[in-house]
Scaffold this motif. Structure first.
Motif: not given
Length: 251
Positions: A149-151, A213-222
């Motif tokens: 997630v980027g701004e 600009e990268a603000q958050f990274i979302i990835s699978k927990t497994n």
């Protein structure tokens, strides 16, 4: 003061934001926001559109209506308090890998962007955000398949060296890299991977269509990323080559 300039200042104060805070949410420099509020410059249309989205206004209202005149002194604080407490929901368009090719031609097309699926994050309020799915191992330990997630970055001179960014360019498509700028060659950017087995490379700043600009990274927990022996050997060899090159450069 023009109506638009006056409204920009009024809305900022209504939220209780400093110029720095508001400028950050708009993706512009504080000095430029100051120029808007002091009527030394006319607000750009893209900035006004972000403000409209942020405050649920139409562009016509922002350009033609004196918003401060509609609020009497008796209920100003009440309206400000209500507006500060009201949630500002930011819908983040999501660009999956399968839509990457189309994004290169439709990134500036509002109709194309409207067709993308969106989602919200509780920690994101206001601003111009977009999410991109990335594939590959070049930014390990960020796993392949993560969503970044980027701004929106409006100007290259506002970012610091080694900032992780999503870059959209005609030649390279959509890539996730760390950006390094050179004081000697301002028209060039060096893109660096977190995974040292991938060599840095340089592109022209004029090749970049968008930068987020990268603000958050979302990835699978497994998702479990592990380095195999071959990868570790390559990393060590790569680092040794870089050290050898540095030593030769000093001799």
């Amino acid at each position: 003061m023009s109506v638009a300039n006056k409204n920009v200042k009024y809305l900022r104060k209504l939220r209780g934001w400093t110029q720095d805070e508001f400028a950050t949410r708009l993706g512009i420099k504080r000095s430029l926001l100051g120029a808007y509020e002091e009527e030394r410059a006319e607000p750009r249309i893209d900035v006004l559109e972000i403000i409209c989205d942020m405050f649920k206004l139409t562009l016509d209202e922002l350009l033609r209506k004196d918003l401060s005149a509609e609020t009497g002194s008796g209920n100003y604080l009440a309206k400000r308090r209500a507006l500060k407490l009201a949630p500002v929901v930011t819908h983040i368009p999501f660009v999956p890998v399968k839509a990457a090719a189309g994004y290169l031609t439709g990134y500036a097309d509002h109709e194309f962007i409207d067709e993308l699926n969106t989602f919200t994050l509780p920690m994101v309020s206001g601003g111009n955000f977009r999410a991109f799915e990335i594939l590959g191992d070049s930014m390990l330990p960020t796993p392949s398949g993560s969503v970044i997630v980027g701004e929106k970055i409006e100007a290259l001179d506002t970012i610091k060296n080694n900032t992780a960014c999503i870059l959209v360019s005609r030649n390279d498509g959509i890539v996730y890299k760390r950006v390094q700028k050179s004081a000697k060659t301002k028209n060039k950017l060096t893109l660096v991977s977190d995974n040292p087995t991938f060599q840095p490379y340089t592109i022209g700043a004029d090749e970049v269509l968008e930068m987020w600009e990268a603000q958050f990274i979302i990835s699978k927990t497994n998702t479990l990323q592990s380095w195999d022996v071959g990868q570790l050997v390559n990393i060590v060899a790569n680092l040794q080559q870089q050290v050898d090159g540095m030593k030769k450069g000093k001799n």
